[in-house]
Design a protein around this motif. Structure first.
Motif, PDB file in Angstrom:
ATOM      1  N   ASP A 121       0.660  -1.154   0.011  1.00  0.00           N
ATOM      2  CA  ASP A 121       0.028  -0.001  -0.134  1.00  0.00           C
ATOM      3  C   ASP A 121       0.704   1.254  -0.043  1.00  0.00           C
ATOM      4  O   ASP A 121       1.888   1.314   0.748  1.00  0.00           O
ATOM      5  N   PRO A 122       0.511   2.222  -0.886  1.00  0.00           N
ATOM      6  CA  PRO A 122       1.387   3.457  -0.946  1.00  0.00           C
ATOM      7  C   PRO A 122       1.518   4.184   0.317  1.00  0.00           C
ATOM      8  O   PRO A 122       2.569   4.814   0.688  1.00  0.00           O
ATOM      9  N   ALA A 123       0.508   4.172   1.232  1.00  0.00           N
ATOM     10  CA  ALA A 123       0.572   4.921   2.585  1.00  0.00           C
ATOM     11  C   ALA A 123       1.424   4.119   3.449  1.00  0.00           C
ATOM     12  O   ALA A 123       2.321   4.719   4.201  1.00  0.00           O
ATOM     13  N   GLU A 124       1.909   2.801   3.442  1.00  0.00           N
ATOM     14  CA  GLU A 124       2.652   2.205   4.153  1.00  0.00           C
ATOM     15  C   GLU A 124       4.118   2.346   3.583  1.00  0.00           C
ATOM     16  O   GLU A 124       4.931   2.454   4.532  1.00  0.00           O
ATOM     17  N   LEU A 125       4.245   2.733   2.522  1.00  0.00           N
ATOM     18  CA  LEU A 125       5.542   2.899   1.930  1.00  0.00           C
ATOM     19  C   LEU A 125       6.099   4.396   2.385  1.00  0.00           C
ATOM     20  O   LEU A 125       7.039   4.601   2.880  1.00  0.00           O
ATOM     21  N   LEU A 126       5.003   5.074   2.307  1.00  0.00           N
ATOM     22  CA  LEU A 126       5.222   6.766   2.774  1.00  0.00           C
ATOM     23  C   LEU A 126       5.642   6.706   4.099  1.00  0.00           C
ATOM     24  O   LEU A 126       6.401   7.547   4.610  1.00  0.00           O
ATOM     25  N   ALA A 127       5.063   5.928   5.137  1.00  0.00           N
ATOM     26  CA  ALA A 127       5.305   5.851   6.398  1.00  0.00           C
ATOM     27  C   ALA A 127       6.675   5.535   6.839  1.00  0.00           C
ATOM     28  O   ALA A 127       7.355   5.775   7.736  1.00  0.00           O
ATOM     29  N   LEU A 128       7.356   4.998   5.861  1.00  0.00           N
ATOM     30  CA  LEU A 128       8.853   4.567   5.857  1.00  0.00           C
ATOM     31  C   LEU A 128       9.927   5.808   5.786  1.00  0.00           C
ATOM     32  O   LEU A 128      10.772   5.694   6.440  1.00  0.00           O
ATOM     33  N   LEU A 129       9.309   6.761   5.320  1.00  0.00           N
ATOM     34  CA  LEU A 129      10.279   8.012   4.713  1.00  0.00           C
ATOM     35  C   LEU A 129      10.812   8.609   5.981  1.00  0.00           C
ATOM     36  O   LEU A 129      12.308   8.782   5.976  1.00  0.00           O
ATOM     37  N   PRO A 130      10.178   8.700   7.150  1.00  0.00           N
ATOM     38  CA  PRO A 130      10.924   9.836   8.233  1.00  0.00           C
ATOM     39  C   PRO A 130      12.036   8.572   8.823  1.00  0.00           C
ATOM     40  O   PRO A 130      12.751   9.087   9.504  1.00  0.00           O
ATOM     41  N   ARG A 131      11.934   7.289   8.504  1.00  0.00           N
ATOM     42  CA  ARG A 131      12.692   6.403   9.181  1.00  0.00           C
ATOM     43  C   ARG A 131      13.964   5.841   8.196  1.00  0.00           C
ATOM     44  O   ARG A 131      14.772   4.884   8.755  1.00  0.00           O
ATOM     45  N   VAL A 132      14.133   6.378   7.192  1.00  0.00           N
ATOM     46  CA  VAL A 132      15.265   5.982   6.387  1.00  0.00           C
ATOM     47  C   VAL A 132      15.857   7.114   5.939  1.00  0.00           C
ATOM     48  O   VAL A 132      15.420   8.178   5.810  1.00  0.00           O
ATOM     49  N   GLY A 133      17.123   6.903   5.282  1.00  0.00           N
ATOM     50  CA  GLY A 133      17.477   7.988   4.629  1.00  0.00           C
ATOM     51  C   GLY A 133      17.357   8.182   3.285  1.00  0.00           C
ATOM     52  O   GLY A 133      16.691   9.273   2.973  1.00  0.00           O
ATOM     53  N   ARG A 134      17.078   7.209   2.503  1.00  0.00           N
ATOM     54  CA  ARG A 134      16.396   7.338   1.033  1.00  0.00           C
ATOM     55  C   ARG A 134      15.662   6.025   0.893  1.00  0.00           C
ATOM     56  O   ARG A 134      16.019   5.119   1.252  1.00  0.00           O
ATOM     57  N   LEU A 135      14.225   6.284   0.351  1.00  0.00           N
ATOM     58  CA  LEU A 135      13.438   5.083   0.101  1.00  0.00           C
ATOM     59  C   LEU A 135      13.581   4.860  -1.327  1.00  0.00           C
ATOM     60  O   LEU A 135      12.837   6.071  -2.194  1.00  0.00           O
ATOM     61  N   ILE A 136      13.999   3.924  -2.009  1.00  0.00           N
ATOM     62  CA  ILE A 136      14.089   3.895  -3.450  1.00  0.00           C
ATOM     63  C   ILE A 136      12.687   2.759  -3.622  1.00  0.00           C
ATOM     64  O   ILE A 136      12.659   1.731  -3.264  1.00  0.00           O
ATOM     65  N   VAL A 137      11.542   3.228  -4.568  1.00  0.00           N
ATOM     66  CA  VAL A 137      10.686   2.534  -4.743  1.00  0.00           C
ATOM     67  C   VAL A 137      10.588   2.194  -6.209  1.00  0.00           C
ATOM     68  O   VAL A 137      10.476   3.040  -7.356  1.00  0.00           O
TER      69      VAL A 137
END
Length: 321
Positions: free
Chosen positions: A142-158
């Motif tokens: 789910d896109p919302a679950e992926l967005l929730a990762l953003l504050p917890r990682v340096g960069r998120l590659i999708v």
């Protein structure tokens, strides 16, 4: 080169025939490609201008419905090769199993790389990588679950290389957020993998950094012309989305008759548990149909969709035997 399917040379060497004899279902490439048409001679004879490249970027923004910075590359793979250079060496975490180039490229560049089994385990990574929908099992996030990762990682590659056929999964509407990089493949959905075209969507700093690494003229004039035409042809895209949805179900029905179990997939490819994938591959090869097997999963067989009535008939006949 790692095994990605599309390796018809191996099929010919093992089972005979000529390249043109084979139906290549070992990839997730649409076998009903976008109709290219004639190209102006300038596309072959002149270096692409900056305005022409920007016209392709504009077409991508229209197709993907975003206003974020876009960068055209020679396929999504060209962008993947550059990811290790976006930041100093650090911890890369990859949601696995997935496309095998990520771990290889990052490890070779000196990154600390680990595969993880769930989204939560990506937290704390300097570089977190998710393929959505996933290759080869089609797992969706789910896109919302992926967005929730953003504050917890340096960069998120999708990596959204297979998202054209399931546009509701895409994070492109959120492109431009700092730390989020989205990769799109052109060749798979549009059936023109030989054109070597893909796109990166991200914030201005990351897109500018990648553009600098690529240097001048990273794509051809032909890619610009064909890419613009295809991306702006939304009628063709919508018709193709509907066709692929129906035909993927048709493929599942054929596989079920062979007692194969559907493990997952996308509208462009399906993954089956066959019990013995090498035997299943050899069976298909008697009809000059090539498929994808996996060394670490001996029962898994991946199949793309046939592209014509004749190809469907050939596949149905060999499976009926």
């Amino acid at each position: 080169m790692l095994d990605h399917g599309g390796n018809l040379d191996v099929a010919v060497k093992r089972f005979g025939g000529r390249l043109d004899d084979w139906i290549d279902l070992s990839t997730g490439i649409n076998r009903q490609p976008y109709p290219v048409g004639e190209l102006p001679p300038r596309r072959w004879s002149a270096l692409p201008s900056r305005s022409e490249v920007e016209s392709l970027h504009d077409a991508a923004r229209q197709a993907y419905v975003t206003t974020a910075p876009v960068l055209a590359t020679a396929g999504a793979q060209a962008a993947i090769q550059l990811l290790p250079r976006l930041a100093p060496f650090g911890r890369a975490r990859i949601l696995a199993p997935t496309y095998n180039e990520y771990a290889t490229i990052l490890s070779a560049a000196g990154w600390n790389v680990a595969d993880v089994a769930d989204l939560e385990a990506l937290g704390g990574a300097d570089l977190a990588i998710v393929v959505n929908p996933n290759n080869p099992d089609g797992r969706r996030h789910d896109p919302a679950e992926l967005l929730a990762l953003l504050p917890r990682v340096g960069r998120l590659i999708v990596d959204e290389s297979f998202a054209d056929a399931v546009p509701g999964l895409s994070l492109v509407p959120e492109a431009g957020r700092p730390g989020l990089i989205i990769l799109r493949s052109f060749g798979k959905f549009y059936g023109l993998a030989g054109l070597r075209l893909g796109f990166v969507l991200g914030d201005e700093a990351d897109v500018a950094a990648l553009a600098s690494m690529l240097g001048p003229w990273p794509i051809s004039g032909a890619a610009i012309e064909i890419g613009r035409r295809a991306l702006l042809d939304r009628d063709w895209a919508n018709e193709t989305i509907a066709r692929l949805a129906g035909e993927s179900s048709r493929l599942d029905a054929l596989a079920k008759e062979s007692n194969w179990t559907l493990l997952g997939g996308t509208p462009l490819f399906r993954l089956y548990e066959t019990g013995d994938a090498r035997a299943a591959q050899a069976r298909l090869a008697t009809a000059r149909i090539w498929s994808r097997v996996f060394e670490d999963a001996p029962g898994w067989l991946r199949l793309g969709l046939p592209g014509s009535d004749a190809e469907w008939a050939r596949l149905a006949a060999v499976l009926a035997r």
